[in-house]
Design a protein around this motif. Structure first.
Motif, PDB file in Angstrom:
ATOM      1  N   VAL A  62       0.854  -1.176   0.000  1.00 19.29           N
ATOM      2  CA  VAL A  62       0.000   0.000   0.000  1.00 19.29           C
ATOM      3  C   VAL A  62       0.893   1.230   0.000  1.00 19.29           C
ATOM      4  CG1 VAL A  62      -1.756   1.278   1.277  1.00 19.29           C
ATOM      5  CG2 VAL A  62      -1.785  -1.231   1.262  1.00 19.29           C
ATOM      6  N   VAL A  63       0.688   2.069  -0.977  1.00 18.54           N
ATOM      7  CA  VAL A  63       1.473   3.302  -1.088  1.00 18.54           C
ATOM      8  C   VAL A  63       0.559   4.458  -0.709  1.00 18.54           C
ATOM      9  CG1 VAL A  63       2.775   4.806  -2.633  1.00 18.54           C
ATOM     10  CG2 VAL A  63       2.860   2.320  -2.928  1.00 18.54           C
ATOM     11  N   GLU A  64       0.960   5.151   0.317  1.00 19.85           N
ATOM     12  CA  GLU A  64       0.155   6.293   0.750  1.00 19.85           C
ATOM     13  C   GLU A  64       0.710   7.572   0.150  1.00 19.85           C
ATOM     14  OE1 GLU A  64      -0.372   6.557   4.932  1.00 19.85           O
ATOM     15  OE2 GLU A  64      -0.927   4.447   5.128  1.00 19.85           O
ATOM     16  N   GLU A  65      -0.182   8.390  -0.312  1.00 18.19           N
ATOM     17  CA  GLU A  65       0.220   9.683  -0.839  1.00 18.19           C
ATOM     18  C   GLU A  65       0.678  10.546   0.332  1.00 18.19           C
ATOM     19  OE1 GLU A  65       0.349  10.738  -4.010  1.00 18.19           O
ATOM     20  OE2 GLU A  65      -0.215   8.709  -4.614  1.00 18.19           O
ATOM     21  N   PRO A  66       1.733  11.320   0.141  1.00 17.31           N
ATOM     22  CA  PRO A  66       2.168  12.193   1.231  1.00 17.31           C
ATOM     23  C   PRO A  66       1.096  13.224   1.542  1.00 17.31           C
ATOM     24  CG  PRO A  66       3.376  12.675  -0.783  1.00 17.31           C
ATOM     25  CD  PRO A  66       2.542  11.463  -1.049  1.00 17.31           C
ATOM     26  N   LYS A  67       0.888  13.458   2.815  1.00 19.96           N
ATOM     27  CA  LYS A  67      -0.118  14.431   3.209  1.00 19.96           C
ATOM     28  C   LYS A  67       0.444  15.828   3.008  1.00 19.96           C
ATOM     29  CE  LYS A  67      -2.276  11.365   6.484  1.00 19.96           C
ATOM     30  NZ  LYS A  67      -2.639  11.103   7.855  1.00 19.96           N
ATOM     31  N   GLU A  68      -0.389  16.685   2.464  1.00 18.45           N
ATOM     32  CA  GLU A  68       0.034  18.062   2.258  1.00 18.45           C
ATOM     33  C   GLU A  68      -0.035  18.818   3.581  1.00 18.45           C
ATOM     34  OE1 GLU A  68      -2.240  20.033  -0.709  1.00 18.45           O
ATOM     35  OE2 GLU A  68      -1.440  18.830  -2.340  1.00 18.45           O
ATOM     36  N   LYS A  69       0.915  19.680   3.778  1.00 18.23           N
ATOM     37  CA  LYS A  69       0.867  20.549   4.944  1.00 18.23           C
ATOM     38  C   LYS A  69      -0.160  21.634   4.647  1.00 18.23           C
ATOM     39  CE  LYS A  69       5.642  19.780   6.166  1.00 18.23           C
ATOM     40  NZ  LYS A  69       6.975  20.361   6.359  1.00 18.23           N
ATOM     41  N   SER A  70      -0.956  21.947   5.666  1.00 23.79           N
ATOM     42  CA  SER A  70      -1.963  22.976   5.442  1.00 23.79           C
ATOM     43  C   SER A  70      -2.199  23.758   6.734  1.00 23.79           C
ATOM     44  CB  SER A  70      -3.276  22.371   4.950  1.00 23.79           C
ATOM     45  OG  SER A  70      -3.829  21.558   5.958  1.00 23.79           O
ATOM     46  N   SER A  72      -5.334  26.439   8.499  1.00 27.75           N
ATOM     47  CA  SER A  72      -6.703  26.945   8.356  1.00 27.75           C
ATOM     48  C   SER A  72      -6.744  28.377   8.878  1.00 27.75           C
ATOM     49  CB  SER A  72      -7.678  26.081   9.159  1.00 27.75           C
ATOM     50  OG  SER A  72      -7.723  24.795   8.608  1.00 27.75           O
ATOM     51  N   LEU A  73      -7.390  29.228   8.123  1.00 26.78           N
ATOM     52  CA  LEU A  73      -7.559  30.634   8.515  1.00 26.78           C
ATOM     53  C   LEU A  73      -9.040  30.911   8.712  1.00 26.78           C
ATOM     54  CD1 LEU A  73      -5.290  32.307   5.790  1.00 26.78           C
ATOM     55  CD2 LEU A  73      -4.638  31.794   8.139  1.00 26.78           C
ATOM     56  N   ARG A  74      -9.334  31.689   9.749  1.00 31.16           N
ATOM     57  CA  ARG A  74     -10.721  32.109   9.941  1.00 31.16           C
ATOM     58  C   ARG A  74     -10.731  33.635   9.964  1.00 31.16           C
ATOM     59  NH1 ARG A  74     -15.431  29.635  11.642  1.00 31.16           N
ATOM     60  NH2 ARG A  74     -16.960  31.135  12.344  1.00 31.16           N
ATOM     61  N   ILE A  75     -11.393  34.201   8.987  1.00 33.31           N
ATOM     62  CA  ILE A  75     -11.510  35.651   8.900  1.00 33.31           C
ATOM     63  C   ILE A  75     -12.997  35.962   8.971  1.00 33.31           C
ATOM     64  CG2 ILE A  75     -11.067  37.693   7.505  1.00 33.31           C
ATOM     65  CD1 ILE A  75      -8.720  36.118   6.244  1.00 33.31           C
ATOM     66  N   ASP A  76     -13.377  36.591  10.077  1.00 35.21           N
ATOM     67  CA  ASP A  76     -14.790  36.807  10.398  1.00 35.21           C
ATOM     68  C   ASP A  76     -15.494  35.458  10.424  1.00 35.21           C
ATOM     69  OD1 ASP A  76     -14.550  39.567  10.783  1.00 35.21           O
ATOM     70  OD2 ASP A  76     -14.769  39.954   8.631  1.00 35.21           O
ATOM     71  N   GLN A  77     -16.411  35.237   9.538  1.00 40.55           N
ATOM     72  CA  GLN A  77     -17.138  33.968   9.536  1.00 40.55           C
ATOM     73  C   GLN A  77     -16.752  33.091   8.351  1.00 40.55           C
ATOM     74  OE1 GLN A  77     -21.286  34.904   9.815  1.00 40.55           O
ATOM     75  NE2 GLN A  77     -21.067  35.862  11.825  1.00 40.55           N
ATOM     76  N   VAL A  78     -15.597  33.361   7.784  1.00 40.00           N
ATOM     77  CA  VAL A  78     -15.153  32.614   6.607  1.00 40.00           C
ATOM     78  C   VAL A  78     -13.939  31.770   6.988  1.00 40.00           C
ATOM     79  CG1 VAL A  78     -14.253  32.804   4.260  1.00 40.00           C
ATOM     80  CG2 VAL A  78     -15.954  34.451   5.079  1.00 40.00           C
ATOM     81  N   ASP A  79     -14.012  30.492   6.680  1.00 43.44           N
ATOM     82  CA  ASP A  79     -12.882  29.573   6.918  1.00 43.44           C
ATOM     83  C   ASP A  79     -12.152  29.338   5.598  1.00 43.44           C
ATOM     84  OD1 ASP A  79     -13.361  29.133   9.646  1.00 43.44           O
ATOM     85  OD2 ASP A  79     -14.892  27.640   9.177  1.00 43.44           O
ATOM     86  N   ILE A  80     -10.818  29.468   5.651  1.00 39.03           N
ATOM     87  CA  ILE A  80      -9.990  29.251   4.462  1.00 39.03           C
ATOM     88  C   ILE A  80      -8.928  28.219   4.823  1.00 39.03           C
ATOM     89  CG2 ILE A  80      -8.409  30.267   2.793  1.00 39.03           C
ATOM     90  CD1 ILE A  80      -9.722  32.978   3.380  1.00 39.03           C
ATOM     91  N   GLU A  81      -8.786  27.226   3.996  1.00 39.47           N
ATOM     92  CA  GLU A  81      -7.715  26.242   4.193  1.00 39.47           C
ATOM     93  C   GLU A  81      -6.656  26.484   3.121  1.00 39.47           C
ATOM     94  OE1 GLU A  81      -6.820  21.454   4.426  1.00 39.47           O
ATOM     95  OE2 GLU A  81      -8.889  22.154   4.512  1.00 39.47           O
ATOM     96  N   VAL A  82      -5.406  26.646   3.573  1.00 40.26           N
ATOM     97  CA  VAL A  82      -4.304  26.926   2.662  1.00 40.26           C
ATOM     98  C   VAL A  82      -3.354  25.736   2.708  1.00 40.26           C
ATOM     99  CG1 VAL A  82      -2.426  28.507   2.102  1.00 40.26           C
ATOM    100  CG2 VAL A  82      -4.527  29.391   3.148  1.00 40.26           C
ATOM    101  N   THR A  83      -3.116  25.123   1.551  1.00 38.54           N
ATOM    102  CA  THR A  83      -2.212  23.969   1.483  1.00 38.54           C
ATOM    103  C   THR A  83      -0.878  24.383   0.891  1.00 38.54           C
ATOM    104  OG1 THR A  83      -3.037  23.347  -0.692  1.00 38.54           O
ATOM    105  CG2 THR A  83      -4.126  22.345   1.202  1.00 38.54           C
ATOM    106  N   SER A  84       0.100  23.526   1.055  1.00 35.90           N
ATOM    107  CA  SER A  84       1.424  23.845   0.512  1.00 35.90           C
ATOM    108  C   SER A  84       1.319  24.013  -1.001  1.00 35.90           C
ATOM    109  CB  SER A  84       2.419  22.744   0.856  1.00 35.90           C
ATOM    110  OG  SER A  84       1.994  21.512   0.322  1.00 35.90           O
ATOM    111  N   GLY A  85       2.119  24.913  -1.524  1.00 34.56           N
ATOM    112  CA  GLY A  85       2.103  25.177  -2.957  1.00 34.56           C
ATOM    113  C   GLY A  85       1.019  26.158  -3.373  1.00 34.56           C
ATOM    114  N   TYR A  86       0.461  26.889  -2.400  1.00 27.20           N
ATOM    115  CA  TYR A  86      -0.622  27.823  -2.718  1.00 27.20           C
ATOM    116  C   TYR A  86      -0.100  29.026  -3.502  1.00 27.20           C
ATOM    117  CZ  TYR A  86       1.170  30.827   1.004  1.00 27.20           C
ATOM    118  OH  TYR A  86       1.960  31.633   1.770  1.00 27.20           O
TER     119      TYR A  86
END
Length: 101
Positions: A62-70, A72-86
Motif C-alpha cells: 500500500v502506497v500512501e500519498e504524502p499528506k500536504e501541509k496545510s 486553516s484561517l478564519r476571517i470573520d465567519q469565513v474559513d480558508i484552508e491553505v495547502t502547501s504550494g498555494y
C-alpha cells in the motif's frame, strides 16, 4: 544434433570445465568452445533455471500519498484552508476582499 543430445553434450562440457580448475575463459580457449555458448549453457543448467516449477508469491503493498501541509484561517465567519504550494497573490487578494466585506 537433437535437443536431448545437445543437452547431454553440454552437461558433459560443463562437468569438464568444472573439473579443470581453469577460469571459464581459459577453459573455453583450450577446449575450443565459444565463450558465449558456454555461458548460455551454464545459465541454462543452473539450479535456479532448472527449478522453474516454483510458484511465484505476491506481496501486497500500500502506497500512501504524502499528506500536504496545510493551515486553516478564519476571517470573520469565513474559513480558508491553505495547502502547501498555494498561490500567494491569490491568497492576498482573497484576504483583502474579505476585509472589505
Amino acid at each position: 544434433m537433437k535437443r536431448k543430445e545437445k543437452e547431454t553434450y553440454w552437461i558433459v562440457k560443463i562437468e569438464e570445465y568444472r573439473a579443470s580448475g581453469l577460469s571459464l575463459i581459459e577453459w573455453c580457449e583450450t577446449s575450443d568452445v565459444a565463450l558465449h555458448n558456454m555461458k548460455y549453457w551454464l545459465r541454462k543448467q543452473s539450479p535456479i533455471n532448472r527449478d522453474s516449477s516454483q510458484e511465484t508469491s505476491w506481496v501486497s503493498c500500500v502506497v500512501e500519498e504524502p499528506k500536504e501541509k496545510s493551515i486553516s484561517l478564519r476571517i470573520d465567519q469565513v474559513d480558508i484552508e491553505v495547502t502547501s504550494g498555494y498561490d500567494e497573490t491569490l491568497l492576498l487578494q482573497v484576504i483583502r476582499t474579505l476585509r472589505l466585506v
